[in-house]
Design an enzyme around this catalytic site. Sequence first.
Site, PDB file in Angstrom:
ATOM      1  N   CYS A 100       0.897  -1.416   0.414  1.00 31.17           N
ATOM      2  CA  CYS A 100      -0.170   0.099   0.021  1.00 31.17           C
ATOM      3  C   CYS A 100       0.967   1.312   0.085  1.00 31.17           C
ATOM      4  CB  CYS A 100      -0.805   0.045   1.120  1.00 31.17           C
ATOM      5  SG  CYS A 100      -1.834   1.361   1.301  1.00 31.17           S
ATOM      6  N   CYS A 103      -0.680   4.552   2.247  1.00 25.19           N
ATOM      7  CA  CYS A 103      -0.767   4.268   3.717  1.00 25.19           C
ATOM      8  C   CYS A 103      -0.113   3.020   3.981  1.00 25.19           C
ATOM      9  CB  CYS A 103      -2.076   4.659   4.180  1.00 25.19           C
ATOM     10  SG  CYS A 103      -3.282   4.017   3.398  1.00 25.19           S
ATOM     11  N   SER A 104      -0.996   2.173   4.669  1.00 25.96           N
ATOM     12  CA  SER A 104      -0.254   0.848   4.976  1.00 25.96           C
ATOM     13  C   SER A 104      -1.555  -0.365   4.978  1.00 25.96           C
ATOM     14  CB  SER A 104       0.369   0.714   6.154  1.00 25.96           C
ATOM     15  OG  SER A 104       1.404   1.702   6.371  1.00 25.96           O
ATOM     16  N   CYS A 105      -2.323  -0.124   3.940  1.00 28.86           N
ATOM     17  CA  CYS A 105      -3.530  -0.929   4.112  1.00 28.86           C
ATOM     18  C   CYS A 105      -3.098  -2.532   3.742  1.00 28.86           C
ATOM     19  CB  CYS A 105      -4.583  -0.785   2.612  1.00 28.86           C
ATOM     20  SG  CYS A 105      -5.138   0.967   2.664  1.00 28.86           S
TER      21      CYS A 105
END
Lengths: 192, 229
Positions: A100, A103-105
Amino acid sequence: MTDHDREPQAIRAEALESLLIEKGLLTADAIDEVIVRYSERVGPMNGARVVARAWIDPDFKQRLLEDGTSAINEFSFEGGRIEKLVVVENTEKVHNAVVCTLCSCYPWAVLGLPPRWYKDPQYRSRIVREPRTVLKEMGLDLPADLEIRIWDSSAEVRYMVLPQQPEHSLGKSEQELAQLVTRNSMVGVESL
Amino acid sequence: MDGIHDLGGKPGHGEVVVEKDEPAFHSRWEAAVFAMEAAGIAAGVWTNVDRFRHAIERIDPIAYATHGYYGRWLGGIENLLVEAGVVTRESIDARMEKMGGSLQDLVASRPNLVPDPVGDEPAGRGSSRVVNRKPKFATGDLVMTSRKAKSGHTRLPAYARGKTGAVVLTHDAWVYPDSNAHGQGEDPQYLYTVQFTGSELWGAGDENIKVSLDLFEPYLSAVDGRKLS
Protein backbone atom coordinates in the site's frame (compact mmCIF):
# COMPACT_ATOMS: atom_id res chain seq x y z
CA MET A 1 11.52 1.41 30.14
CA THR A 2 13.22 1.20 26.80
CA ASP A 3 14.45 4.22 24.86
CA HIS A 4 11.53 3.69 22.50
CA ASP A 5 9.11 4.47 25.33
CA ARG A 6 10.73 7.86 25.84
CA GLU A 7 10.54 9.07 22.27
CA PRO A 8 8.66 12.39 22.11
CA GLN A 9 5.74 10.74 20.32
CA ALA A 10 5.57 8.11 23.10
CA ILE A 11 5.23 10.79 25.78
CA ARG A 12 2.66 12.71 23.73
CA ALA A 13 0.67 9.51 23.19
CA GLU A 14 0.67 8.86 26.94
CA ALA A 15 -0.42 12.44 27.59
CA LEU A 16 -3.32 12.13 25.15
CA GLU A 17 -4.17 8.69 26.55
CA SER A 18 -4.47 10.08 30.07
CA LEU A 19 -6.70 12.96 28.89
CA LEU A 20 -8.98 10.60 26.97
CA ILE A 21 -9.23 8.23 29.94
CA GLU A 22 -10.27 11.19 32.14
CA LYS A 23 -12.93 12.11 29.61
CA GLY A 24 -14.24 8.56 29.60
CA LEU A 25 -13.43 8.00 25.92
CA LEU A 26 -10.72 5.39 26.50
CA THR A 27 -10.02 2.73 29.11
CA ALA A 28 -6.90 0.83 30.10
CA ASP A 29 -8.90 -2.36 29.53
CA ALA A 30 -9.52 -1.38 25.90
CA ILE A 31 -5.78 -0.99 25.38
CA ASP A 32 -5.06 -4.37 27.01
CA GLU A 33 -7.72 -5.96 24.82
CA VAL A 34 -6.10 -4.56 21.66
CA ILE A 35 -2.74 -6.07 22.69
CA VAL A 36 -4.23 -9.50 23.41
CA ARG A 37 -6.37 -9.54 20.26
CA TYR A 38 -3.52 -8.76 17.88
CA SER A 39 -0.90 -10.80 19.75
CA GLU A 40 -2.93 -13.95 20.20
CA ARG A 41 -6.06 -14.13 18.07
CA VAL A 42 -5.73 -11.98 14.95
CA GLY A 43 -2.51 -12.65 13.08
CA PRO A 44 -0.87 -14.53 10.23
CA MET A 45 -1.86 -17.86 11.79
CA ASN A 46 -5.31 -17.17 10.33
CA GLY A 47 -4.04 -16.68 6.78
CA ALA A 48 -1.84 -19.75 7.22
CA ARG A 49 -4.95 -21.87 7.84
CA VAL A 50 -6.51 -20.52 4.63
CA VAL A 51 -3.37 -21.34 2.62
CA ALA A 52 -3.07 -24.84 4.11
CA ARG A 53 -6.68 -25.64 3.22
CA ALA A 54 -6.20 -24.34 -0.33
CA TRP A 55 -3.18 -26.64 -0.71
CA ILE A 56 -5.06 -29.80 0.28
CA ASP A 57 -8.56 -28.99 -1.03
CA PRO A 58 -8.76 -28.08 -4.75
CA ASP A 59 -12.44 -27.09 -4.49
CA PHE A 60 -11.69 -24.68 -1.67
CA LYS A 61 -8.73 -23.29 -3.60
CA GLN A 62 -10.96 -22.59 -6.58
CA ARG A 63 -13.53 -20.84 -4.37
CA LEU A 64 -10.76 -18.85 -2.69
CA LEU A 65 -9.32 -17.60 -5.99
CA GLU A 66 -12.76 -16.83 -7.44
CA ASP A 67 -14.22 -15.10 -4.37
CA GLY A 68 -11.81 -14.75 -1.46
CA THR A 69 -14.27 -12.73 0.62
CA SER A 70 -16.83 -15.55 0.75
CA ALA A 71 -14.23 -18.32 1.02
CA ILE A 72 -12.69 -16.96 4.22
CA ASN A 73 -16.13 -16.64 5.83
CA GLU A 74 -15.88 -20.40 6.34
CA PHE A 75 -13.29 -19.67 9.04
CA SER A 76 -15.18 -16.98 11.05
CA PHE A 77 -12.07 -14.91 11.73
CA GLU A 78 -12.56 -12.00 14.12
CA GLY A 79 -11.46 -8.43 13.72
CA GLY A 80 -10.47 -6.18 10.86
CA ARG A 81 -13.42 -6.12 8.53
CA ILE A 82 -12.42 -6.97 4.95
CA GLU A 83 -14.80 -5.51 2.36
CA LYS A 84 -13.36 -7.56 -0.43
CA LEU A 85 -10.49 -10.03 -0.32
CA VAL A 86 -8.68 -10.93 -3.53
CA VAL A 87 -6.31 -13.89 -3.29
CA VAL A 88 -3.59 -14.02 -5.96
CA GLU A 89 -1.77 -17.26 -6.68
CA ASN A 90 1.94 -17.70 -7.17
CA THR A 91 2.75 -20.14 -9.98
CA GLU A 92 5.70 -21.28 -12.06
CA LYS A 93 5.15 -18.22 -14.26
CA VAL A 94 3.92 -15.46 -11.95
CA HIS A 95 5.03 -14.15 -8.58
CA ASN A 96 2.76 -11.73 -6.69
CA ALA A 97 3.50 -9.25 -3.91
CA VAL A 98 1.30 -6.75 -2.06
CA VAL A 99 1.88 -3.16 -0.96
CA CYS A 100 0.00 0.00 0.00
CA THR A 101 2.05 2.95 -1.25
CA LEU A 102 -0.36 5.63 0.08
CA CYS A 103 -0.74 4.38 3.65
CA SER A 104 -0.39 0.83 4.95
CA CYS A 105 -3.58 -1.05 3.97
CA TYR A 106 -3.26 -4.73 4.82
CA PRO A 107 -5.70 -7.65 5.21
CA TRP A 108 -5.92 -7.53 9.02
CA ALA A 109 -8.46 -10.36 9.40
CA VAL A 110 -6.17 -12.90 7.74
CA LEU A 111 -2.71 -11.50 8.47
CA GLY A 112 -3.14 -9.37 11.60
CA LEU A 113 -1.33 -6.05 11.89
CA PRO A 114 1.36 -5.37 9.29
CA PRO A 115 5.04 -5.65 10.21
CA ARG A 116 7.06 -2.46 10.46
CA TRP A 117 8.88 -2.98 7.14
CA TYR A 118 5.54 -3.05 5.30
CA LYS A 119 4.70 0.40 6.71
CA ASP A 120 8.17 1.91 6.22
CA PRO A 121 9.01 4.24 3.29
CA GLN A 122 11.66 1.87 1.91
CA TYR A 123 9.23 -0.89 0.95
CA ARG A 124 6.35 1.43 0.01
CA SER A 125 8.47 3.54 -2.33
CA ARG A 126 10.60 0.87 -3.99
CA ILE A 127 8.51 -2.28 -4.41
CA VAL A 128 6.42 -0.75 -7.22
CA ARG A 129 9.47 0.59 -9.06
CA GLU A 130 12.16 -2.05 -8.62
CA PRO A 131 10.43 -5.13 -7.19
CA ARG A 132 13.01 -7.62 -8.41
CA THR A 133 15.81 -5.76 -6.61
CA VAL A 134 13.81 -5.26 -3.42
CA LEU A 135 12.74 -8.92 -3.29
CA LYS A 136 16.33 -10.01 -3.88
CA GLU A 137 17.50 -7.81 -1.00
CA MET A 138 14.84 -9.44 1.16
CA GLY A 139 16.21 -12.87 0.25
CA LEU A 140 14.00 -13.81 -2.69
CA ASP A 141 16.04 -14.09 -5.89
CA LEU A 142 13.54 -14.62 -8.71
CA PRO A 143 14.52 -15.64 -12.25
CA ALA A 144 14.35 -12.80 -14.82
CA ASP A 145 11.69 -14.62 -16.87
CA LEU A 146 9.31 -14.92 -13.92
CA GLU A 147 6.64 -12.22 -14.20
CA ILE A 148 6.26 -10.13 -11.05
CA ARG A 149 2.86 -8.64 -10.27
CA ILE A 150 2.63 -5.98 -7.59
CA TRP A 151 -0.79 -5.17 -6.12
CA ASP A 152 -0.96 -1.63 -4.70
CA SER A 153 -3.95 -1.62 -2.28
CA SER A 154 -5.19 1.86 -3.12
CA ALA A 155 -8.86 1.33 -2.13
CA GLU A 156 -10.73 -1.05 0.23
CA VAL A 157 -9.88 -4.25 -1.68
CA ARG A 158 -7.38 -6.31 0.29
CA TYR A 159 -4.91 -8.73 -1.24
CA MET A 160 -3.33 -11.92 0.04
CA VAL A 161 -0.82 -14.07 -1.82
CA LEU A 162 -1.35 -17.82 -2.09
CA PRO A 163 2.23 -19.13 -2.03
CA GLN A 164 3.31 -22.26 -3.89
CA GLN A 165 3.33 -25.37 -1.77
CA PRO A 166 6.87 -26.61 -1.12
CA GLU A 167 7.39 -30.10 -2.55
CA HIS A 168 8.76 -31.48 0.70
CA SER A 169 5.43 -30.75 2.37
CA LEU A 170 3.28 -32.93 0.10
CA GLY A 171 1.24 -35.42 2.09
CA LYS A 172 1.24 -33.46 5.34
CA SER A 173 -1.99 -32.71 7.20
CA GLU A 174 -3.77 -29.34 7.02
CA GLN A 175 -2.64 -28.53 10.57
CA GLU A 176 0.98 -29.43 9.79
CA LEU A 177 0.92 -27.38 6.59
CA ALA A 178 -0.45 -24.31 8.39
CA GLN A 179 2.67 -24.37 10.59
CA LEU A 180 4.86 -23.96 7.48
CA VAL A 181 3.14 -20.87 6.10
CA THR A 182 4.81 -17.58 7.03
CA ARG A 183 3.43 -14.05 7.07
CA ASN A 184 6.00 -12.85 4.55
CA SER A 185 5.05 -15.59 2.08
CA MET A 186 1.43 -14.36 2.16
CA VAL A 187 2.57 -10.78 1.45
CA GLY A 188 4.73 -12.14 -1.37
CA VAL A 189 8.24 -11.30 -0.19
CA GLU A 190 9.23 -14.88 0.60
CA SER A 191 8.90 -18.28 -1.05
CA LEU A 192 8.40 -21.44 0.98
CA MET B 1 -2.62 15.65 -2.22
CA ASP B 2 1.01 15.24 -3.19
CA GLY B 3 2.11 14.82 0.40
CA ILE B 4 4.98 12.87 1.86
CA HIS B 5 2.62 9.91 2.32
CA ASP B 6 2.46 9.38 -1.46
CA LEU B 7 5.59 7.24 -1.52
CA GLY B 8 5.20 5.01 -4.58
CA GLY B 9 8.30 5.25 -6.77
CA LYS B 10 9.92 8.06 -4.75
CA PRO B 11 13.71 7.78 -5.05
CA GLY B 12 16.32 7.75 -2.32
CA HIS B 13 14.96 5.20 0.11
CA GLY B 14 17.34 2.42 1.12
CA GLU B 15 17.06 -1.26 1.90
CA VAL B 16 14.00 -2.69 3.60
CA VAL B 17 14.78 -3.51 7.23
CA VAL B 18 13.05 -6.67 8.42
CA GLU B 19 12.80 -7.20 12.17
CA LYS B 20 12.94 -10.83 13.25
CA ASP B 21 10.07 -12.11 15.42
CA GLU B 22 8.44 -8.69 15.48
CA PRO B 23 5.71 -8.28 18.14
CA ALA B 24 2.26 -6.85 17.29
CA PHE B 25 3.17 -3.73 19.28
CA HIS B 26 6.64 -2.61 20.34
CA SER B 27 5.41 -0.56 23.31
CA ARG B 28 2.18 -0.06 25.18
CA TRP B 29 1.79 3.48 23.82
CA GLU B 30 1.44 2.06 20.30
CA ALA B 31 -1.49 -0.08 21.42
CA ALA B 32 -2.94 2.96 23.21
CA VAL B 33 -2.86 4.92 19.95
CA PHE B 34 -4.44 1.97 18.13
CA ALA B 35 -7.22 1.90 20.74
CA MET B 36 -7.76 5.67 20.38
CA GLU B 37 -8.91 5.15 16.81
CA ALA B 38 -11.78 2.96 17.99
CA ALA B 39 -12.46 5.37 20.86
CA GLY B 40 -12.79 8.27 18.42
CA ILE B 41 -15.27 6.32 16.35
CA ALA B 42 -17.26 5.36 19.45
CA ALA B 43 -17.34 9.03 20.46
CA GLY B 44 -18.62 10.01 17.03
CA VAL B 45 -15.63 12.27 16.39
CA TRP B 46 -14.94 10.58 13.08
CA THR B 47 -16.78 7.73 11.46
CA ASN B 48 -15.07 7.06 8.20
CA VAL B 49 -11.68 5.74 7.26
CA ASP B 50 -11.24 8.31 4.48
CA ARG B 51 -11.36 11.20 6.95
CA PHE B 52 -8.98 9.27 9.21
CA ARG B 53 -6.48 8.59 6.41
CA HIS B 54 -6.56 12.21 5.29
CA ALA B 55 -5.95 13.37 8.88
CA ILE B 56 -2.73 11.34 8.81
CA GLU B 57 -1.71 12.77 5.43
CA ARG B 58 -2.03 16.27 6.90
CA ILE B 59 0.52 15.82 9.71
CA ASP B 60 3.93 17.46 9.72
CA PRO B 61 5.97 15.84 6.91
CA ILE B 62 9.13 15.54 8.99
CA ALA B 63 7.12 13.77 11.70
CA TYR B 64 5.57 11.54 9.03
CA ALA B 65 9.04 10.41 8.01
CA THR B 66 10.47 9.98 11.49
CA HIS B 67 7.75 9.19 14.06
CA GLY B 68 6.87 5.71 12.80
CA TYR B 69 3.47 4.25 11.99
CA TYR B 70 1.83 4.84 15.36
CA GLY B 71 3.45 8.27 15.60
CA ARG B 72 1.67 9.07 12.32
CA TRP B 73 -1.61 7.72 13.71
CA LEU B 74 -1.13 9.84 16.83
CA GLY B 75 -0.73 12.96 14.67
CA GLY B 76 -3.86 12.14 12.67
CA ILE B 77 -5.92 11.35 15.77
CA GLU B 78 -4.78 14.56 17.47
CA ASN B 79 -5.74 16.52 14.33
CA LEU B 80 -9.29 15.14 14.46
CA LEU B 81 -9.74 15.41 18.23
CA VAL B 82 -8.56 19.02 18.29
CA GLU B 83 -10.67 19.93 15.24
CA ALA B 84 -13.73 18.36 16.90
CA GLY B 85 -13.06 20.29 20.12
CA VAL B 86 -12.67 17.15 22.26
CA VAL B 87 -9.24 18.23 23.49
CA THR B 88 -7.11 21.29 22.98
CA ARG B 89 -3.56 21.35 21.83
CA GLU B 90 -2.68 23.32 24.96
CA SER B 91 -4.12 20.65 27.25
CA ILE B 92 -2.04 17.96 25.55
CA ASP B 93 1.06 20.15 25.71
CA ALA B 94 0.55 20.79 29.41
CA ARG B 95 -0.02 17.12 30.21
CA MET B 96 3.00 16.14 28.14
CA GLU B 97 5.23 18.57 30.00
CA LYS B 98 3.97 17.24 33.31
CA MET B 99 4.88 13.72 32.17
CA GLY B 100 8.47 14.67 31.37
CA GLY B 101 8.12 15.72 27.73
CA SER B 102 9.61 18.83 26.19
CA LEU B 103 7.65 21.50 24.36
CA GLN B 104 10.66 21.84 22.04
CA ASP B 105 9.97 18.41 20.52
CA LEU B 106 8.37 18.14 17.09
CA VAL B 107 4.61 17.58 17.27
CA ALA B 108 3.12 15.66 14.35
CA SER B 109 -0.37 17.11 14.45
CA ARG B 110 -1.33 20.10 12.27
CA PRO B 111 -5.03 20.66 12.92
CA ASN B 112 -6.93 22.75 10.38
CA LEU B 113 -8.16 26.09 11.73
CA VAL B 114 -11.30 25.65 9.63
CA PRO B 115 -12.01 21.92 9.65
CA ASP B 116 -14.00 20.12 6.97
CA PRO B 117 -17.68 19.63 7.83
CA VAL B 118 -18.40 16.29 9.47
CA GLY B 119 -21.53 15.89 7.35
CA ASP B 120 -23.48 12.68 7.18
CA GLU B 121 -21.02 9.94 7.90
CA PRO B 122 -22.88 6.78 8.88
CA ALA B 123 -20.53 4.42 10.71
CA GLY B 124 -20.12 0.71 10.32
CA ARG B 125 -21.77 0.25 6.95
CA GLY B 126 -18.66 -0.58 5.04
CA SER B 127 -17.82 1.05 1.74
CA SER B 128 -19.80 -0.87 -0.89
CA ARG B 129 -22.92 0.86 -2.25
CA VAL B 130 -25.60 0.18 -4.85
CA VAL B 131 -25.86 2.87 -7.53
CA ASN B 132 -28.45 3.31 -10.25
CA ARG B 133 -26.15 3.39 -13.28
CA LYS B 134 -23.91 1.03 -15.19
CA PRO B 135 -20.11 0.93 -14.91
CA LYS B 136 -18.32 2.71 -17.76
CA PHE B 137 -15.59 0.11 -18.16
CA ALA B 138 -15.27 -3.67 -18.35
CA THR B 139 -12.47 -6.17 -17.93
CA GLY B 140 -9.93 -5.82 -20.75
CA ASP B 141 -10.66 -2.14 -21.47
CA LEU B 142 -7.70 0.16 -21.84
CA VAL B 143 -8.02 3.24 -19.66
CA MET B 144 -5.95 6.32 -19.00
CA THR B 145 -5.63 7.84 -15.53
CA SER B 146 -6.15 11.51 -14.77
CA ARG B 147 -3.15 13.81 -15.08
CA LYS B 148 -4.46 16.26 -12.50
CA ALA B 149 -2.99 16.56 -9.03
CA LYS B 150 -5.54 17.18 -6.24
CA SER B 151 -5.06 19.40 -3.22
CA GLY B 152 -7.26 17.20 -0.99
CA HIS B 153 -7.54 13.49 -0.31
CA THR B 154 -7.31 11.11 -3.25
CA ARG B 155 -6.43 7.46 -3.84
CA LEU B 156 -4.75 7.99 -7.17
CA PRO B 157 -1.04 8.03 -6.34
CA ALA B 158 1.16 10.49 -8.22
CA TYR B 159 3.17 7.71 -9.87
CA ALA B 160 0.04 6.40 -11.62
CA ARG B 161 -1.19 9.74 -13.00
CA GLY B 162 -1.48 10.12 -16.78
CA LYS B 163 -0.74 6.42 -17.40
CA THR B 164 -2.47 3.87 -19.62
CA GLY B 165 -3.38 0.46 -18.23
CA ALA B 166 -5.88 -2.35 -18.62
CA VAL B 167 -8.86 -3.13 -16.40
CA VAL B 168 -8.21 -6.60 -14.93
CA LEU B 169 -10.91 -6.73 -12.21
CA THR B 170 -14.20 -4.89 -11.77
CA HIS B 171 -15.82 -4.15 -8.43
CA ASP B 172 -19.08 -2.70 -7.10
CA ALA B 173 -19.60 1.00 -6.54
CA TRP B 174 -17.80 2.08 -3.37
CA VAL B 175 -17.79 5.24 -1.27
CA TYR B 176 -15.57 7.79 -3.04
CA PRO B 177 -12.72 8.76 -0.71
CA ASP B 178 -12.01 12.06 -2.51
CA SER B 179 -15.45 13.29 -1.45
CA ASN B 180 -16.09 11.37 1.75
CA ALA B 181 -12.82 12.40 3.42
CA HIS B 182 -13.93 16.03 3.27
CA GLY B 183 -17.49 15.64 4.56
CA GLN B 184 -18.87 16.17 1.05
CA GLY B 185 -20.94 13.02 0.95
CA GLU B 186 -20.32 9.44 -0.06
CA ASP B 187 -20.72 9.97 -3.83
CA PRO B 188 -20.24 6.23 -4.56
CA GLN B 189 -18.23 5.38 -7.67
CA TYR B 190 -17.37 2.16 -9.46
CA LEU B 191 -13.97 0.74 -8.63
CA TYR B 192 -11.62 -1.07 -11.03
CA THR B 193 -8.34 -2.89 -10.62
CA VAL B 194 -6.14 -1.49 -13.38
CA GLN B 195 -2.88 -3.14 -14.38
CA PHE B 196 0.07 -1.17 -15.75
CA THR B 197 3.35 -2.38 -17.16
CA GLY B 198 6.50 -1.35 -15.35
CA SER B 199 7.74 0.40 -18.48
CA GLU B 200 4.51 2.45 -18.76
CA LEU B 201 4.96 3.65 -15.17
CA TRP B 202 8.71 4.14 -15.08
CA GLY B 203 9.66 4.79 -18.68
CA ALA B 204 11.94 1.85 -19.17
CA GLY B 205 13.22 -1.31 -17.64
CA ASP B 206 11.99 -4.77 -16.81
CA GLU B 207 9.15 -5.78 -19.17
CA ASN B 208 8.25 -8.62 -16.83
CA ILE B 209 6.80 -6.34 -14.16
CA LYS B 210 3.14 -5.44 -13.77
CA VAL B 211 1.73 -3.09 -11.15
CA SER B 212 -2.00 -2.99 -10.37
CA LEU B 213 -3.92 -0.32 -8.51
CA ASP B 214 -7.55 -0.09 -7.39
CA LEU B 215 -8.88 3.06 -9.04
CA PHE B 216 -12.23 4.85 -8.92
CA GLU B 217 -14.12 5.61 -12.14
CA PRO B 218 -13.62 9.43 -11.99
CA TYR B 219 -9.86 8.87 -12.18
CA LEU B 220 -10.20 7.06 -15.51
CA SER B 221 -11.00 7.87 -19.14
CA ALA B 222 -11.41 5.52 -22.09
CA VAL B 223 -8.52 5.02 -24.51
CA ASP B 224 -10.25 5.00 -27.95
CA GLY B 225 -12.60 2.26 -26.79
CA ARG B 226 -9.75 -0.19 -27.20
CA LYS B 227 -9.50 -3.58 -25.56
CA LEU B 228 -6.40 -5.23 -24.27
CA SER B 229 -5.02 -7.38 -27.11
